[in-house]
Design a protein around this motif. Structure first.
Motif, PDB file in Angstrom:
ATOM      1  N   UNK A 333       0.826  -1.209   0.000  1.00 50.88           N
ATOM      2  CA  UNK A 333       0.000   0.000   0.000  1.00 50.88           C
ATOM      3  C   UNK A 333       0.860   1.258   0.000  1.00 50.88           C
ATOM      4  N   UNK A 334       0.444   2.243  -0.780  1.00 51.72           N
ATOM      5  CA  UNK A 334       1.139   3.524  -0.838  1.00 51.72           C
ATOM      6  C   UNK A 334       0.153   4.640  -0.511  1.00 51.72           C
ATOM      7  N   UNK A 335       0.701   5.795  -0.199  1.00 51.46           N
ATOM      8  CA  UNK A 335      -0.141   6.947   0.119  1.00 51.46           C
ATOM      9  C   UNK A 335      -0.708   7.545  -1.169  1.00 51.46           C
ATOM     10  N   UNK A 336      -1.549   8.567  -1.028  1.00 45.86           N
ATOM     11  CA  UNK A 336      -2.141   9.221  -2.194  1.00 45.86           C
ATOM     12  C   UNK A 336      -1.085   9.858  -3.081  1.00 45.86           C
ATOM     13  N   UNK A 337       0.045  10.226  -2.480  1.00 46.95           N
ATOM     14  CA  UNK A 337       1.121  10.837  -3.256  1.00 46.95           C
ATOM     15  C   UNK A 337       2.106   9.805  -3.777  1.00 46.95           C
TER      16      UNK A 337
END
Length: 754
Positions: A333-337
């Motif tokens: 999982x990664x952040x919105x950025x």
């Protein structure tokens, strides 16, 4: 230790649902590749050990050390450029390139190794910064641990803001580092003395360091080229930026390092270079600008720490996105950025733990060992990257069409060998430890890896080698000494013919090729789905029973005609089937067709093995026995060879082989014993001989002497079609109630004495 970063990138624009609110910023060649690469290459070795190496090695050998070091990184850079311009590079950098070339096992192994190396690099560079800070300001020594922990948190905050913010910080660091380099180069030029240059040209006669010891000290200064590569997923145009940025950074580094070696040799005495290399570099700074050298050391360590803290999480996140290993999936999982937040937190936790235990006692012994391991892991990454490019090119894979044209497999091979050799030359114990770690990771990945969704170059490499070997094999003469079983097994329903297929596997014994064939009667267009299902059934049967064989299925309008055609056309170039195996048929209605198939095999000069199923043997039995009933050298030779091949299988280890022959009088007995003894001696096999003097029928002798054998070999001759039924009745009566019987008819190609 030099700083070595591997800034691993995140997947670019394809994010999971919920993570697509903003698209991650893409970087240019200068920002995304050149800057992180050059900051990693220019490390503490340049400030703390370059003078030491020049003093001991002399200018000429120091340049040679630089040449060997840069040869390794340049060949790796060429390999990286070739692979990167041959595929659509996404996030993952070195991990992505290797996994798509050598396969998920190697890719996963290198991914885990790089994550470990990058994560451990963070605390080491931080501790290195703190130590250099304390050397400059001794009053801070009591706060050693707290300063290190504080720096780790600060770097985490910077990295957590995103790669864009971290790159901007690295611009500032690069500017300060550039001023430092300009300062000592300018000072060296101003103080250059030709007499001193000549005096420092040769090696120091009293040096206690060998060439390779000095190479080991200096080599880390050449590393760091993976930093830009691992930004692959954050680049606007990876195929263009990776070659330009990587090779550009190598070129600039070579120019600076050559200038540094020449100017140090021409402006500082040998004694000062050896005793005080760091202070000597500071003394070169003109106009009281020595503080710039101190600033350069600080920048070198901090830039490496930032790069490692950016890189380690991206490696783990990319592994997770490939869904190769379940434990890594959590970190996909990664952040919105586009930032790998979960993996970044894990990196911080590990860094703080290492800093706490390593910095608490301010002891460097254990740290030095782990630091050597980090260096080794990067060297193995360089080596495997070159190996990946070599395999793609040398295998002449049609899909390997890199847009980067300055590549050939010879430099890639040189780079691979040089990287592995350098690992042992730098630190042999650490290299062995790194090998053990990489092998351990490989075994772990191989055991727990999930299904990969991407292809790799291994099949192409083996295809190319197989093709070349087949062409070579076709030119070599056939000789009985090189006879190996190439077996076709007509299995019918394999679930009901396990004994047949298992004996085929044992006869192959890892030295031959076995094909398990099925024949379907009907029209191909109508049976295509059934054929596919049959093939899948065979493949599953082979996997489930661990049989070393290849499946094949033929659809034919007429079963017997199709079987005969299959025997005629099956081959892999010069490797043509030389032995066909059938299960015994007791159906009198099938006798004519069955014998016709045997006659076709004979006509095609193929040996034949018929399996009369008496069950599989108990392989847990301590004393296992194979009985071969001798009936002449032609069939007998093949029977003994096949019995020997079975005994070579690990499941038959320790099995004894016995040759039995029945004769009717004493004269024949002596001759038979002498003949068989000479034959066995020539065969170089440990086989027992038993000659039976009896006038009883063969059937009775076999039952009285071989009923306790695990398997029995008997010779036979292919009958005429008119004798099909009587042949079937005779063999059925002979073998009824016995253990499994293998009936053998040989072409005579297999010679026991060869």
């Amino acid at each position: 230790m030099s700083q070595m970063t591997a800034i691993h990138s995140t997947q670019n624009s394809q994010q999971k649902a919920g993570n697509t609110a903003s698209e991650p910023k893409k970087f240019s060649t200068f920002a995304g590749v050149f800057t992180p690469s050059i900051l990693t290459i220019f490390g503490v070795i340049m400030f703390m050990r370059a003078g030491f190496v020049v003093g001991h090695a002399g200018i000429m050998q120091a340049l040679l050390i630089l040449f060997v070091s840069k040869m390794i990184t340049t060949t790796t850079g060429l390999s990286i450029s070739a692979i990167a311009t041959n595929t659509d590079v996404k996030g993952g950098g070195a991990y992505f390139l290797i996994s798509r070339t050598l396969g998920p096992e190697f890719g996963g192994t290198i991914g885990l190794a790089l994550f470990l190396a990058q994560t451990l690099s963070v605390p080491f560079y931080i501790l290195g910064f703190t130590e250099s800070l304390i050397m400059t300001f001794p009053a801070l020594k009591p706060f050693y641990l707290y300063i290190s922990l504080f720096i780790a948190v600060v770097l985490f905050i910077i990295t957590n803001r995103g790669a864009d913010w971290a790159i901007k910080v690295q611009y500032v660091i690069m500017g300060a580092l550039g001023l430092s380099i300009v300062a000592f180069l300018a000072g060296g030029a101003l103080k250059f003395d030709h007499a001193l240059f000549d005096a420092n040209m040769a090696r120091f006669n009293e040096s206690k360091f060998s060439f390779w010891q000095l190479f080991a000290i200096y080599f880390p200064a050449a590393t760091g080229i993976m930093a830009g590569v691992n930004m692959s997923g954050d680049l606007k145009n990876p195929a263009r930026s990776i070659p330009l940025g990587t090779l550009g950074a190598i070129g600039v580094a070579v120019a600076v390092y050559v200038a540094q070696i020449l100017l140090l040799g021409g402006s500082v005495s040998r004694e000062a270079l050896i005793e005080k290399p760091y202070q000597s570099l500071m003394s070169l700074a003109p106009f009281h600008t020595g503080f710039l050298i101190v600033l350069g050391v600080f920048c070198a360590t901090l830039s490496s720490a930032i790069g490692s803290m950016m890189g380690a999480p991206r490696i783990l996140q990319s592994l997770g996105q490939d869904r190769l290993l379940k434990p890594a999936n959590f970190f996909a999982e990664v952040s919105k950025s586009g930032e790998p937040k979960r993996a970044l937190w894990l990196t911080l936790v590990i860094s703080l733990i290492v800093i706490y235990f390593a910095g608490k006692g301010n002891e460097g012994g254990a740290l030095n060992l782990v630091a050597s391991m980090v260096t080794m892991l990067f060297l193995w990454t360089y080596g495997i990257t070159n190996l990946a490019a070599f395999i793609e090119s040398f295998s002449r894979n049609p899909s390997f069409r890199p847009r980067f044209k300055l590549f050939h497999w010879i430099p890639a091979l040189i780079g691979a060998v040089s990287s592995f050799a350098a690992a042992f030359l730098v630190d042999a114990p650490a290299a062995l430890a790194a090998v053990a770690l990489v092998v351990g990771l490989f075994l772990y990945v191989r055991k727990f890896i999930l299904v990969a969704s991407f292809g790799d170059a291994r099949r192409g490499f083996f295809y190319s080698r197989t093709r070349d070997n087949l062409l070579t094999l076709a030119q070599l003469p056939v000789h009985s000494k090189n006879w190996r079983p190439t077996i076709i097994v007509f299995s019918g329903n394999p679930q009901n013919r396990l004994t047949l297929t298992r004996y085929a596997d044992w006869l192959g014994s890892g030295r031959g090729i076995v094909t398990i064939a099925g024949v379907l009667s009907g029209n191909l267009h109508e049976k295509i789905r059934e054929r596919r299902a049959y093939m899948e059934n065979l493949e599953e049967f082979i996997r489930k029973n661990h049989i070393r064989a290849f499946p094949d299925v033929l659809v034919t309008p007429d079963f017997d005609l199709g079987l005969n055609q299959f025997l005629q056309v099956t081959s892999i170039g010069p490797i043509k089937p030389n032995l066909v195996m059938f299960g015994w048929s007791s159906d009198p209605n099938r006798a004519p067709a069955f014998v016709q198939s045997l006659r076709t095999a004979k006509l095609l000069n193929m040996s034949i093995v018929l399996v009369r199923d008496g069950g599989l043997p108990d392989l847990q039995q301590k004393k296992r026995k194979i009985d071969v009933w001798w009936s002449g050298k032609r069939n007998g030779s093949l029977m003994v060879i096949l019995a020997y091949l079975i005994s070579l299988d690990s499941q038959w280890s320790g099995t004894s082989i016995r040759i039995l022959r029945a004769v009717e009088n004493e004269y024949m007995r002596k001759n038979a014993e002498e003949e068989l003894k000479n034959l066995i001696e020539s065969s170089r096999m440990n086989i027992a001989i038993q000659v039976i003097l009896s006038g009883d029928p063969l059937e009775k002798l076999i039952r009285s002497h071989s009923s306790n054998a695990n398997v029995i070999f008997l010779g036979f001759e292919v009958p005429e079609e008119s004798d099909a039924v009587s042949f079937q009745n005779r063999i059925s009566s002979l073998s009824d109630g016995l253990p499994t019987v293998l009936l053998v008819r040989s072409t005579g190609e297999a010679d026991l004495t060869s």
